[in-house]
Motif scaffolding. Structure first.
Motif, short mmCIF file in Angstrom:
data_model
loop_
_atom_site.label_atom_id
_atom_site.label_comp_id
_atom_site.label_asym_id
_atom_site.label_seq_id
_atom_site.Cartn_x
_atom_site.Cartn_y
_atom_site.Cartn_z
N ASN A 259 0.81 -1.22 0.00
CA ASN A 259 0.00 0.00 0.00
C ASN A 259 0.85 1.27 0.00
OD1 ASN A 259 -2.49 -1.32 -0.05
ND2 ASN A 259 -2.52 -1.55 2.17
N ASN A 260 2.16 1.12 0.17
CA ASN A 260 3.08 2.26 0.12
C ASN A 260 4.15 2.06 -0.94
OD1 ASN A 260 2.41 4.08 2.66
ND2 ASN A 260 2.24 1.95 3.34
N ILE A 261 3.73 1.48 -2.05
CA ILE A 261 4.65 1.15 -3.13
C ILE A 261 5.22 2.44 -3.74
CG2 ILE A 261 3.17 1.16 -5.19
CD1 ILE A 261 5.27 -1.85 -4.20
N PRO A 262 6.49 2.46 -4.13
CA PRO A 262 7.08 3.67 -4.72
C PRO A 262 6.30 4.14 -5.95
CG PRO A 262 8.79 2.09 -4.17
CD PRO A 262 7.49 1.39 -3.95
N PRO A 263 6.05 5.44 -6.07
CA PRO A 263 5.25 5.95 -7.20
C PRO A 263 5.90 5.76 -8.55
CG PRO A 263 6.24 7.76 -5.95
CD PRO A 263 6.47 6.51 -5.16
N ASP A 264 7.22 5.52 -8.60
CA ASP A 264 7.88 5.33 -9.88
C ASP A 264 7.69 3.92 -10.45
OD1 ASP A 264 8.79 7.89 -9.96
OD2 ASP A 264 10.83 7.44 -9.33
N ILE A 265 7.05 3.04 -9.69
CA ILE A 265 6.74 1.70 -10.20
C ILE A 265 5.48 1.81 -11.06
CG2 ILE A 265 5.99 -0.63 -9.62
CD1 ILE A 265 7.77 -0.53 -7.19
N LEU A 283 -2.59 -14.19 -7.03
CA LEU A 283 -2.03 -13.51 -8.19
C LEU A 283 -2.10 -12.00 -7.97
CD1 LEU A 283 -0.97 -13.57 -11.14
CD2 LEU A 283 -3.35 -13.60 -11.89
N LEU A 284 -0.94 -11.34 -8.03
CA LEU A 284 -0.88 -9.89 -7.83
C LEU A 284 -0.80 -9.18 -9.17
CD1 LEU A 284 -0.38 -7.30 -6.07
CD2 LEU A 284 2.06 -7.79 -6.32
N ASN A 285 -1.63 -8.14 -9.32
CA ASN A 285 -1.57 -7.25 -10.47
C ASN A 285 -1.57 -5.82 -9.96
OD1 ASN A 285 -1.56 -8.22 -13.33
ND2 ASN A 285 -3.18 -9.55 -12.54
N LEU A 286 -0.60 -5.04 -10.37
CA LEU A 286 -0.53 -3.63 -9.99
C LEU A 286 -0.25 -2.80 -11.23
CD1 LEU A 286 1.30 -2.04 -6.98
CD2 LEU A 286 1.85 -1.25 -9.28
N VAL A 287 -1.09 -1.78 -11.42
CA VAL A 287 -0.89 -0.83 -12.51
C VAL A 287 -1.06 0.56 -11.90
CG1 VAL A 287 -1.61 -0.02 -14.78
CG2 VAL A 287 -1.87 -2.44 -14.17
N GLY A 288 0.04 1.31 -11.81
CA GLY A 288 -0.04 2.61 -11.15
C GLY A 288 -0.44 2.43 -9.69
N ARG A 307 6.99 -15.22 -6.83
CA ARG A 307 7.69 -14.84 -8.05
C ARG A 307 7.05 -13.55 -8.54
NH1 ARG A 307 6.59 -18.26 -12.11
NH2 ARG A 307 8.56 -18.01 -13.19
N LEU A 308 7.73 -12.43 -8.34
CA LEU A 308 7.19 -11.11 -8.67
C LEU A 308 8.12 -10.36 -9.61
CD1 LEU A 308 6.03 -9.94 -5.11
CD2 LEU A 308 4.58 -10.83 -6.94
N VAL A 309 7.53 -9.57 -10.50
CA VAL A 309 8.29 -8.70 -11.39
C VAL A 309 7.76 -7.28 -11.22
CG1 VAL A 309 8.82 -8.11 -13.78
CG2 VAL A 309 8.76 -10.50 -13.08
N PHE A 310 8.68 -6.32 -11.07
CA PHE A 310 8.34 -4.91 -10.96
C PHE A 310 9.01 -4.15 -12.10
CE2 PHE A 310 7.82 -6.70 -6.83
CZ PHE A 310 6.78 -6.01 -6.24
N ILE A 311 8.25 -3.31 -12.79
CA ILE A 311 8.79 -2.49 -13.87
C ILE A 311 8.45 -1.04 -13.57
CG2 ILE A 311 8.79 -2.04 -16.35
CD1 ILE A 311 7.81 -4.92 -16.74
N GLY A 312 9.47 -0.19 -13.61
CA GLY A 312 9.24 1.21 -13.30
C GLY A 312 10.13 2.13 -14.09
N LYS A 313 10.10 3.40 -13.74
CA LYS A 313 10.92 4.39 -14.41
C LYS A 313 12.39 4.14 -14.08
CE LYS A 313 7.20 7.81 -14.24
NZ LYS A 313 6.76 9.13 -13.77
#
Length: 331
Positions: A259-265, A283-288, A307-313
């Protein structure tokens, strides 16, 4: 053949799953490219008699173009050739470069790209800016079918604004509204009514989505070279990070971090393993800022591990202590 494009989290894998589950007897082959080192999208695509090729370790529009071409050629060499091939690009890919690869002389007389579809997250489109908006514009402009997904997450005025924005980029592409990419399969598998996708020659080179290593991933004599001054790595725009663990998370602690994920993700996805007796894997899905935790996915296909993948700026990982926070959440 169909190329499936769209920005991170738009719903490409949802559409692909819809197709392979309701393929009406057609022999479908899919090539799935994930920008991260863990190909979560490929793991989530399940179907009977499905031929599936994973393309990892880079992006098919630049660093692993050769892998894409080799994968398609190998499919065409099989005794039982597929009726239809779908290429799912990563959300970081320039689909014009993918179309260019699939229009090479090696394939031209054996395959026809009849569709270049771009899935659009209507709830996020107008929030995208900078270099990322340039990429999204490229994905929209290249397509001959635009799937306006997640229309249930915005109101009618918001949808009108989305359509207006799209039409400024693509005046003529067919637009199809959807919720969870539930679209008629006849539009996806070998349609005839829609206009031909634009050829790769219709576009200028996009400098933010070509690898900086000169010639890397390209095929001399088949794919056009890109001037060195135009080359720029995906890593200068996107940064991917993966997290694996066989130890479960403490659910309460993990949710607090989430709930406090970095905004650049920009995007996160994967399998969570935590100390919930009823639903130990989700299953986790996060978009913005949008987060979804699904307990009803196909769990049999996955071991009890995270097994998680994070993509950000670019540079988000250095600015974040997310790895230590995740380790602190382990039971």
């Amino acid at each position: 053949m169909t190329i499936l494009s769209g920005f991170l989290g738009a719903g490409k894998s949802t559409l692909l799953n819809h197709v392979v589950r309701h393929h009406q007897g057609r022999k479908i082959a899919v090539l799935v490219n994930d920008f991260g080192q863990i190909n979560i999208d490929s793991d989530l695509i399940v179907g009977r008699d499905l031929k599936k090729i994973e393309l990892t370790g880079g992006c098919i529009c630049c660093t692993i173009q050769k892998d894409l071409l080799t994968g398609v050629i190998n499919l065409m060499k099989q005794v039982e050739k597929p009726d239809h091939i779908i290429v799912e690009c990563s959300g970081a890919a320039d689909p014009v470069q993918v179309l260019n690869t699939l229009s090479s002389p090696l394939l031209r007389f054996h395959l026809h790209v009849d569709g270049l579809f771009t899935v659009i997250d209507c709830s996020q489109l107008l929030k995208i800016d900078g270099e990322y908006l340039e990429l999204v514009g490229r994905q929209i402009d290249a397509a001959n079918l635009l799937i306006l997904n997640k229309t249930d997450l915005i109101d009618s005025q918001g949808l009108k604004q989305v359509k207006h924005f799209i039409r400024k980029i693509s005046p003529s592409a067919v637009m199809l509204e959807s919720i969870r990419c539930q679209v008629p399969l006849d539009l996806v598998l070998g349609f005839k009514e829609l206009p031909e996708p634009k050829g790769a020659g219709s576009f200028k080179e996009m400098d933010i989505h070509v690898h900086e290593a000169s010639g890397q991933g390209r095929i001399a004599g088949i794919l056009p070279a890109v001037p060195s001054h135009q080359m720029k790595s995906h890593n200068l725009v996107f940064e991917s990070w993966s997290f694996k663990s066989v130890a479960p998370f403490t659910k309460r602690a993990f949710k607090k971090v989430l709930n406090n994920i970095p905004p650049d993700i920009i995007r996160a996805k994967g399998i969570l393993y935590w100390d919930d007796l009823e639903h130990p894997t989700v299953l986790l899905n996060l978009v913005g800022q949008w987060i979804d935790i699904d307990v009803h996915f196909n769990k049999e296909a996955f071991p009890m591990e995270t097994r998680l993948v994070f993509i950000g700026k670019s540079g988000w990982k250095k600015r974040s202590d997310i790895e230590s926070k995740f380790n602190d959440c382990l039971a």
